[in-house]
Write a protein that holds these residues in place. Sequence first.
Motif: not given
Length: 329
Positions: A34, A37, A40, A42-43, A68, A93, A126, A129, A133, A137, A173
């Motif tokens: 990770y 971001d 969001t 984080w990503s 992703f 995820e 993710v 989330f 978030q 996205l 976030r």
Amino acid sequence: MRLKLWTVAALAAIPLLLLEAAMRIGGYGAPLWYRIDPQTGWSLRPNKSGWYWEDGKRNWVSINRAGFRDELHTLNKPEGTFRVAVLGDEYSEAMAVPRQRTWWWRLGRELEACLSTKVETLNFAVRGFGTAQESVLLQTTVMRYRPDLVLVQFSGRDDVVQNSIKLAPARERPFYRLDPKAGGVQIDESFVVLPEFDRRMQTRWRLGEELLDHSRLFQVAWRALGARPFANESDARALASPADAQWEAAWQVTEQILLQMRDFATRNGARFAIIPAPGLNTPGYPERRLSAFAQANAVRILDTWTTDGHVALAEAAAQQLCSRRPPAP
């Protein structure tokens, strides 16, 4: 004296270098998955691959160029293809599950049988989330892929907590706040000025990421420390009726975000549905609350609360989606 110190340092480094080499030859790799971001919080880090370890078991994971956990999909939808976009948290995820055994991958195969057309499932889930978030996205990334159906995975134990700026343990976030004057919700992106977020943006954190990318020893140390900066935040109190005004506000925010997502998806030509993740053995407050909300607002929700595992979730979702057959792409 200086030469002696260098000699000692070199001799001490030899075992570490041999261990590093042995780990590389043995195929060990557990990268940092990770990144920070500013949209969001984080990503997932694009183009990362390696072993994901959980409870003593490992699974080989690849993150695509778009960031992703899925194969790479083109922005332009192939002609004659029905696209399903999946938004969710760590359950979807599914880092510990081989990709072809995940519910969203199996869902595509199940839907192809009843739709008699090519189906692509795109996984945008993710870890950690919440619905807020996922809404960000959806608006910034997901709809660029022109999905025909948007499925939002809902987790009864943690989504409501993660959507509340007052209840969520991790604040780095975006959140939404109720807007009593205009109705609906307004986004709060103040997390970008938090000291915790700023610290992760600094060069020293970036250097740490580079070390983790290139050193198997550092990866072992990272795992040994149990470092999971973006873990889920389940709370058993979410399974009961709201105990106070904060919990009721958290539910109201969640409902308004879901309506916002539904409206955005439909304005852009996609159908919308909520798919609860497995985990509730018996129906409870989250199911009753979300079902009443869906009925009052004409939002489709699939009955998957008490399914058990990825296979059952895919089969139950496909059966319900096929019972109201979507139009051909």
